[in-house]
Design an enzyme around this catalytic site. Structure first.
Site, PDB file in Angstrom:
ATOM      1  CG  HIS A  61     -12.128 -12.223  19.386  1.00  8.90           C
ATOM      2  ND1 HIS A  61     -11.183 -11.243  19.508  1.00  8.90           N
ATOM      3  CD2 HIS A  61     -13.153 -11.863  20.199  1.00  8.90           C
ATOM      4  CE1 HIS A  61     -11.613 -10.318  20.360  1.00  8.90           C
ATOM      5  NE2 HIS A  61     -12.813 -10.678  20.798  1.00  8.90           N
ATOM      6  CD  GLU A 105      -9.065 -13.561  14.915  1.00 10.52           C
ATOM      7  OE1 GLU A 105     -10.161 -13.717  15.508  1.00 10.52           O
ATOM      8  OE2 GLU A 105      -8.562 -12.442  14.737  1.00 10.52           O
ATOM      9  CB  THR A 114     -45.248   7.909   5.125  1.00  9.15           C
ATOM     10  OG1 THR A 114     -45.596   9.245   5.491  1.00  9.15           O
ATOM     11  CG2 THR A 114     -44.015   7.939   4.248  1.00  9.15           C
TER      12      THR A 114
END
Ligand SMILES: NC(=O)c1ccc[n+]([C@@H]2O[C@H](COP(=O)([O-])OP(=O)(O)OC[C@H]3O[C@@H](n4cnc5c(N)ncnc54)[C@H](OP(=O)(O)O)[C@@H]3O)[C@@H](O)[C@H]2O)c1
Ligand SMILES: [Zn+2]
Length: 351
Positions: free
Chosen positions: A59, A61, A170
């Protein structure tokens, strides 16, 4: 607010902004995990930074603490999502911050994941760390709309993308639609795909366009091969399509394409969250499928790429639905507008 509190609040916002910039580096590669960034600050100086690059890897940290080394002692850590408190594929980050001797932790927002949900903050506070929650929460949450919505509601965040002409068409009546919008707009669609765990399309789009619906851009900031391949879902109640290695359609030759035979689209969305961990879903289909998603109020965000051309009244509409009076109209709030090459991009939220 006293002067020193005021200065601290401004500093907190500044360093959280840097942590958000870190998190952005993982935006296209962390799925199904959230994109998270972390910055470690000692005496007003950044001494460590990191982001979560990919599920299964450490992670944010962990990278930031490693970067800071001994300078983490007594420092403030800025994290864009509550540090985890559970042992998953990696040990809990809340403990990592405690062990590194961090004095204060500033968090943009709590992690609604039931395995964390406030427990990260609790662990930090029990260890005597000063915790501040709620700095630049909106900006941080914007990076992880799907993850956060899915954790809170078990439903994915649904983006509906439509490429139209100035007169809202479209495709031509024959189905011809390549290409209405410019290379710049189509390059932007690559970013939407790269954010998505799944892409939903309609059987008719497969038959008329034979699209690849893959991520192949060289302009994502990371190589396209590092982006987890979005799961393609084909809506096909009449069972016209199926997996076949010899199929004339590219997506039917792929073994991982999912065919959804039921009418219930909400059930499909729940299924994508619970069975496939697809938290961000992109709908790229024709007017019929677009109409079903919009009318069933399953769209969180509508993205319209509008090319400055007119295709005429016989061309296909943007959305197949038939309100009988103005009171049945669907209304939106414009969130942003920008020009991409010759085209306009509108991002809207249904009201
Ligand atoms: N401009 C753009 O952004 C864009 C994007 C994609 C496609 N297109 C164009 O759109 C055209 C195709 O449009 P389309 O409206 O005919 O096809 P579509 O919306 O892509 O697919 C329609 C098909 O999806 C199936 N489906 C399954 N569940 C559905 C549900 N709940 N609601 C609606 N449909 C469902 C239906 O077949 P079953 O009844 O068998 O289930 C239906 O025939 C093509 O010409 C293509 O080029 C344009
Ligand atoms: Zn963690």
């Amino acid at each position: 607010m006293s002067n020193s509190n005021h200065t601290q609040a401004a500093q907190d916002r500044y360093f959280m902004m840097l942590a958000i910039e870190q998190a952005k580096q993982g935006l296209y590669t962390t799925r199904p995990n959230p994109a998270v960034g972390c910055v470690i600050v000692q005496a007003g100086m950044v001494v460590g930074q990191g982001f979560h690059p990919k599920a299964g890897q450490p992670h944010a940290e962990v990278f930031a603490l490693k970067d800071a080394g001994a300078q983490a002692v007594g420092a403030t850590a800025y994290v864009t999502l509550e540090p985890c408190s559970h042992t998953g594929r990696t040990p809990p980050c809340a403990l990592g911050l405690i062990e590194a001797g961090v004095q204060r932790v500033v968090i943009a927002g709590l992690d609604p994941n039931p395995q964390v949900a406030g427990r990260g903050v609790q662990l930090l506070e029990q260890a005597g760390i000063d915790v501040t929650v709620g700095v630049l929460t909106e900006q941080a949450e914007a990076l992880n709309r799907g993850f956060l919505k899915a954790m809170r509601t078990q439903m994915p965040y649904v983006r509906l993308k439509i490429a139209t002409s100035l007169d809202g068409r479209t495709a031509m009546a024959t189905g011809e639609s390549k290409w209405i919008t410019s290379v710049a707009a189509r390059e932007d669609v690559q970013k939407l795909r790269a954010l998505s765990g799944a892409i939903i399309t309609g059987s008719e789009t497969i038959v008329t366009d034979d699209p690849q619906l893959n991520v192949r851009s060289t302009q994502l900031g990371v190589p396209a091969e590092q982006v987890p391949t979005p799961k393609v879902v084909v809506l096909d109640r009449r069972q016209r399509l199926a997996h076949n290695a010899q199929s004339e359609y590219q997506l039917c030759r792929r073994a991982d394409t999912l065919y959804w035979r039921k009418d219930d689209l909400a059930e499909l969305l729940r299924h994508l969250v619970s069975e496939h961990q697809c938290y961000d879903v992109l709908v790229e289909a024709g007017a019929s499928v677009a109409g079903s998603f919009l009318c069933q109020q399953l769209v969180d965000e509508l993205i319209v790429y509008q090319a400055p051309c007119l295709l005429g009244a016989a061309a296909q509409p943007m959305v197949n639905f038939h309100p009988l009076s103005l009171s049945e109209q669907l209304r939106f709030k414009v969130s942003s507008h920008e020009q991409l090459g010759p085209d306009l991009k509108l991002t809207l939220y249904p009201l």
